[in-house]
Design an enzyme around this catalytic site. Structure first.
Site, PDB file in Angstrom:
ATOM      1  N   LYS A 130       1.684  10.727  -2.463  1.00 18.20           N
ATOM      2  CA  LYS A 130       1.854   9.907  -1.261  1.00 18.20           C
ATOM      3  C   LYS A 130       1.167   8.568  -1.520  1.00 18.20           C
ATOM      4  O   LYS A 130      -0.048   8.445  -1.471  1.00 18.20           O
ATOM      5  CB  LYS A 130       1.217  10.606  -0.047  1.00 18.20           C
ATOM      6  CG  LYS A 130       1.866  10.235   1.305  1.00 18.20           C
ATOM      7  CD  LYS A 130       1.720   8.767   1.723  1.00 18.20           C
ATOM      8  CE  LYS A 130       0.356   8.470   2.274  1.00 18.20           C
ATOM      9  NZ  LYS A 130       0.264   7.039   2.789  1.00 18.20           N
ATOM     10  N   GLU A 183     -12.356   9.164  -4.716  1.00 18.46           N
ATOM     11  CA  GLU A 183     -12.888   7.894  -5.213  1.00 18.46           C
ATOM     12  C   GLU A 183     -12.823   6.933  -4.034  1.00 18.46           C
ATOM     13  O   GLU A 183     -11.739   6.488  -3.644  1.00 18.46           O
ATOM     14  CB  GLU A 183     -12.070   7.372  -6.390  1.00 18.46           C
ATOM     15  CG  GLU A 183     -12.626   6.087  -6.967  1.00 18.46           C
ATOM     16  CD  GLU A 183     -11.672   5.405  -7.916  1.00 18.46           C
ATOM     17  OE1 GLU A 183     -11.623   4.154  -7.893  1.00 18.46           O
ATOM     18  OE2 GLU A 183     -10.976   6.113  -8.660  1.00 18.46           O
ATOM     19  N   GLU A 223     -18.376  -2.880   3.073  1.00 20.17           N
ATOM     20  CA  GLU A 223     -17.395  -3.199   2.035  1.00 20.17           C
ATOM     21  C   GLU A 223     -16.348  -4.159   2.602  1.00 20.17           C
ATOM     22  O   GLU A 223     -15.561  -3.797   3.479  1.00 20.17           O
ATOM     23  CB  GLU A 223     -16.717  -1.931   1.531  1.00 20.17           C
ATOM     24  CG  GLU A 223     -15.767  -2.198   0.374  1.00 20.17           C
ATOM     25  CD  GLU A 223     -15.102  -0.935  -0.148  1.00 20.17           C
ATOM     26  OE1 GLU A 223     -14.931  -0.824  -1.371  1.00 20.17           O
ATOM     27  OE2 GLU A 223     -14.749  -0.071   0.678  1.00 20.17           O
ATOM     28  N   CYS A 252     -12.388  -1.322  -6.157  1.00 22.13           N
ATOM     29  CA  CYS A 252     -13.534  -0.520  -5.731  1.00 22.13           C
ATOM     30  C   CYS A 252     -14.776  -0.804  -6.557  1.00 22.13           C
ATOM     31  O   CYS A 252     -15.898  -0.666  -6.071  1.00 22.13           O
ATOM     32  CB  CYS A 252     -13.195   0.961  -5.777  1.00 22.13           C
ATOM     33  SG  CYS A 252     -12.649   1.530  -7.398  1.00 22.13           S
TER      34      CYS A 252
END
Length: 517
Positions: free
Chosen positions: A192, A267, A395, A301
């Site tokens: 997905k 992750e 973030e 990331c």
């Protein structure tokens, strides 16, 4: 030969036309299909907002079809020899390389990433497939653990059908990074992809089908997280979920998979520090700091989004960052000279740019950038920041860097570790002892010393704290996609206790003697 703007546009339109005409469909059981309910959504280019394609929008019914296909295909794929899987995965890598130009241009069109970086997307994707293809023959290998009276040995076996949920940043490469080890291990897959960047996921499914991967081994369902994603994480036939994305979403997935005790590999987000001591090679450190936050539009990331600089060199070093940031070329991502393109989606642009006013309100200085035009956000630098500011804790996931000074090693460590994330960290110093001791104390899954992020595929990739669960890379990937089974074989020398055979003879003799007395 340098292409003209018209030639570049013509090439992009040619690649785009196939998807614009037929749309982007699900790939289930080896067939391209629409959603059961006929629902679709549009994927637009962040460059100019133009329509790329209409995309099938999956839900529980489509996930159920895909999971059933993956379950049905699993026994044959599991039992296929590692050498045969290796051959197929190398064929996938060959086809990825053959279509490298198409992959790069479609990735740029769908995500806004500069073509100069997306040219390596296919190379990295092919490398991922080749790396795990070569390990397919040994994926089931275990250990010999002999002991007195027994031979113990372990084997690894694929866990079954797995779900792979990938993000919108560098989606092609990250899809290969997750799918290749799953296939090498002998698992079947339901993929997905993120709804903001679905195009190259369809291209990857097409390539794997062309390579001869058996029908049902890899299935693709597009859609939103709250529909297709939720259905995938809750499906009882899906044994594990490998997810790359935002930390809050990872928490949702863990809750959704709890009833079926689903194995998860996450992750997640990061607020990665790069710590620069005054004794470092400051010229090299400057190159690394600028590259790791402003390349790939800052949408990765492992970006070093906090730079911690020793106070003695803070003003000079941050002034040099600001100068470099202002000189970075922002513009048409298909222009080979462009270094920063548009952010992936207007909603993401809104999130990133909201931190500009917040930085001012918190008392930081915007030393570079701090503006935007559509989805185009120039490299931005916040200085005079403190670690308790939101710009230092949250973030942002864009071309935005927060610079914080420190006085000594202990303060640097406290600032570096003083966030909820722990994915990656970077350290610049010429003191060898400090390099090791400081790296050991950093709360991060990965640390690079005197370097930017340079990946070595056999090494573990993953984070601690709110940055993830588990590790990718080398055999670490097989630890997730496979179960380890111990088999104990008796050598026939041990004695087994006997139950249910009546009273033992010594006990009966003692009773008889007692009665005789």
């Amino acid at each position: 030969m340098t292409q003209t703007i018209d030639e570049r546009q013509q090439k992009v339109q040619g690649y785009k036309a196939r998807f614009a005409e037929r749309g982007v469909k699900h790939f289930i059981g080896g067939q391209w299909v629409d959603s059961r309910n006929g629902e679709t959504f549009e994927t637009l280019s962040p460059i100019d907002g133009s329509l790329i394609a209409t995309v099938a929008s999956g839900n529980e019914a489509d996930i159920d079809r895909a999971a059933a296909a993956a379950k049905a295909a699993f026994p044959e794929w599991r039992d296929m020899g590692g050498a045969e899987r290796k051959k197929l995965l190398h064929k996938v890598a060959d086809l990825i390389e053959a279509r490298a130009d198409e992959i790069a241009h479609l990735e740029t069109l769908d995500t806004g990433q500069a073509i100069r970086f997306m040219k390596s997307a296919a190379a990295r994707g092919a490398e991922n497939f080749r790396f795990f293809a070569d390990r397919a023959t040994e994926a089931q290998d275990g250990s010999s653990l002999p002991t007195k009276g027994f031979l113990n040995y372990t084997i690894r076996q694929p866990i079954g059908p797995v779900g792979v949920i990938t993000p919108w940043n560098t989606p092609f490469m990250l899809s290969t990074w997750k799918i290749a080890p799953a296939l090498a291990a002998g698992c079947t897959v339901v993929h997905k992809p993120a709804e903001w960047s679905p195009v190259t996921a369809a291209l990857l499914a097409e390539i794997m089908d062309e390579a001869g991967v058996p029908k049902g081994v890899v299935n693709l369902v597009h859609g939103y997280g709250e529909t297709a994603g939720k259905a995938l994480t809750e499906h009882p036939d899906i044994k594990a979920i490998a997810f790359v994305g935002e930390t809050t979403t990872g928490s949702h997935i863990m809750r959704q998979g709890a009833d079926s005790l689903k194995r998860v590999h996450f992750e997640l987000g990061g607020k990665n520090p790069v710590v620069v001591f005054a004794d470092a090679d400051l010229e090299k450190a400057l190159d690394a700091v600028v590259f790791m936050i402003y390349s790939l539009n800052g949408e990765r990331c492992t970006s070093s989004s906090r730079v911690l600089v020793e106070a003695a060199v803070y003003d000079e070093f941050t002034a040099q960052i600001a100068e470099r940031a202002r000189n970075i070329k922002v513009g048409d991502p298909f222009d080979p000279s462009t270094e920063v393109g548009p952010l992936v989606h207007p909603k993401h642009t809104q999130k990133v740019t909201s931190y500009f006013d917040l930085a001012k309100a918190e008392g930081a200085t915007i030393a570079a950038g701090g503006t935007f035009d559509g989805n185009f956000v120039p490299p931005t630098l916040f200085t005079h920041a403190r670690n308790d500011m939101r710009i230092a804790q949250e973030e942002i996931f864009g071309p935005v860097l927060t610079a914080i000074p420190f006085e000594n090693e202990q303060e640097a460590l406290e600032i570096a570790n003083g966030v909820r994330y722990g994915l990656a960290a970077y350290l610049w110093t010429s003191d060898v002892t400090r390099a090791h001791t400081f790296a050991h104390r950093l709360e991060a899954g990965m640390v690079w010393v005197n370097s930017e992020n340079v990946r070595h595929l056999p090494t573990p990739f993953g984070g601690v704290k709110n940055s993830g669960i588990g590790r990718d890379g080398g055999d670490y990937s097989f630890d997730f996609y496979m179960e380890t089974k111990n088999i104990a074989v008796s050598l026939g020398t041990h004695k087994t206790a006997r139950l249910g055979v009546g009273q033992a003879q010594p006990a009966r003799d003692a009773v008889d003697k007692k009665l005789a007395e």
